[in-house]
Scaffold this active site. Sequence first.
Site, short mmCIF file in Angstrom:
data_model
loop_
_atom_site.label_atom_id
_atom_site.label_comp_id
_atom_site.label_asym_id
_atom_site.label_seq_id
_atom_site.Cartn_x
_atom_site.Cartn_y
_atom_site.Cartn_z
N GLN A 1 -10.01 -3.83 -3.93
CA GLN A 1 -11.45 -3.45 -3.11
C GLN A 1 -12.72 -3.74 -4.72
OE1 GLN A 1 -11.91 -1.68 -0.32
NE2 GLN A 1 -14.44 -2.62 -1.05
N ARG B 1 -13.78 -8.96 1.23
CA ARG B 1 -12.27 -9.02 0.76
C ARG B 1 -11.50 -9.72 0.87
NH1 ARG B 1 -10.14 -3.80 1.15
NH2 ARG B 1 -8.12 -4.54 0.45
N CYS C 1 -16.06 1.07 0.45
CA CYS C 1 -15.47 0.69 0.43
C CYS C 1 -15.34 0.08 1.64
CB CYS C 1 -13.94 1.38 -0.42
SG CYS C 1 -13.51 2.25 0.07
N HIS D 1 -6.82 1.07 -6.96
CA HIS D 1 -7.97 -0.18 -5.05
C HIS D 1 -8.76 -0.67 -5.93
CE1 HIS D 1 -7.83 -1.24 -1.17
NE2 HIS D 1 -8.35 -0.60 -0.63
N ASP E 1 -17.32 7.04 -1.04
CA ASP E 1 -15.82 7.28 -1.02
C ASP E 1 -15.90 8.51 -0.29
OD1 ASP E 1 -13.34 6.23 0.01
OD2 ASP E 1 -13.11 6.38 -1.54
N ARG F 1 0.69 -1.31 -0.05
CA ARG F 1 -0.15 -0.76 0.13
C ARG F 1 0.57 0.85 0.26
NH1 ARG F 1 -5.17 1.25 3.52
NH2 ARG F 1 -6.32 -0.21 1.76
N1 CP Z 1 -11.13 -0.86 1.81
C1 CP Z 1 -9.64 0.20 2.95
O1 CP Z 1 -8.55 -0.27 1.97
O2 CP Z 1 -9.86 0.22 4.06
P1 CP Z 1 -8.39 -0.13 4.65
O3 CP Z 1 -7.72 0.98 4.13
O4 CP Z 1 -9.18 -0.11 6.48
O5 CP Z 1 -7.68 -1.14 4.31
N1 NVA Z 2 -9.97 6.55 -1.49
C1 NVA Z 2 -9.41 6.15 -0.03
C2 NVA Z 2 -9.76 4.67 0.31
C3 NVA Z 2 -9.73 4.36 1.56
C4 NVA Z 2 -9.15 2.20 1.50
C5 NVA Z 2 -8.06 6.62 0.32
O1 NVA Z 2 -7.25 6.48 -0.35
O2 NVA Z 2 -7.97 7.34 1.41
#
Ligand code: CP
Ligand code: NVA
Length: 308
Positions: A133, A293, A265, A130, A225, A103
């Site tokens: 997701q 997930r 998400c 993502h 989101d 990430r």
């Molecule tokens: N939706 C998602 O990726 O959640 P987290 O940021 O908690 O991993």
């Molecule tokens: N769009 C959000 C998704 C979190 C899972 C972010 O990148 O923070």
Amino acid sequence: MKRDFLDISDYSSEEIQDLLDLAIRLKKEYFEKGNPPLFKGKVLAMIFQKPSLRTRISFDMAMRHLGGDALYISPNEIGLGKRESIADVARVLSGYVQAIMARVFDHEHVVELARWASVPVINGLSDYSHPCQAMADALTIIERFGNRKGINVTFVGDGNNVAVSLSQVCAKLGWNFTFAGPEGYDMPPKAVALLHEIARQTGSAIRFLRDPHQAVRGAQVIYTDTWTSMGQEEEAARREQVFPPYQVNAQLVSEADPEVIVMHCLPAHRGQELTDEVADGPHSVIFPQAHNRLHAQKAILARLFDVA
Ligand code: CP
Ligand code: NVA
């Protein structure tokens, strides 16, 4: 040649469908028979430059359920690209583990990891996309509406990483995708071009609108989101001025198909992009979606390890 999972657009419609079929099978097995030891002897390194609940725990549990193991690497630990170059991190880790999930802030960093790693690399969220997701999202939509083309999916809000991957999975599966958001917060032009290209091949209808009310008419799925993604915190105050017309509330939901499901998400900012009433109401699938997930990622890992 090793395969990575960096973006939905890297996979064909058939491959996406295959991953979803496998996720459905593994989920059924999990609830009915328990877990086969598919990942015995496999370890997943999980590099996090940002916080996470779902991604971290669902990948960890996916590995454990199927007999493997996962290592959490915190933002400060390896200093990706700072203490050590991404290319060196990738080559060192490739000798210790069987796959890497990362990430990152900059999408190019996960691409760079994949370029140098000799083991599969999974994008666990970047500033651009993502994809893990989106696989869980597609699984959730199929569970509700069946495996068919022509489902109307509307994303309301910021043209962010989640919107990009969702749009791609919709187009790959022949679903219609509508985006509604304020000017200045559209999906990146590269993602829009790619989306039209996928849709041309599958027959999906793609729309980019400004009016959320027009966008949800006939929608079977409304997705939203956060207005401010991780890494954009200094823009939060400005975004809170711009995005309120795009709140998913009971009024907006009532303008969609009566069978509409509402997706997010998570983490949700209740009272901003989504009201409590909708998040906890009869149309919401946010928790089954989060749970999916686990199952979607088991399928991704199984294909990358070539064990199912
Ligand atoms: N939706 C998602 O990726 O959640 P987290 O940021 O908690 O991993
Ligand atoms: N769009 C959000 C998704 C979190 C899972 C972010 O990148 O923070």
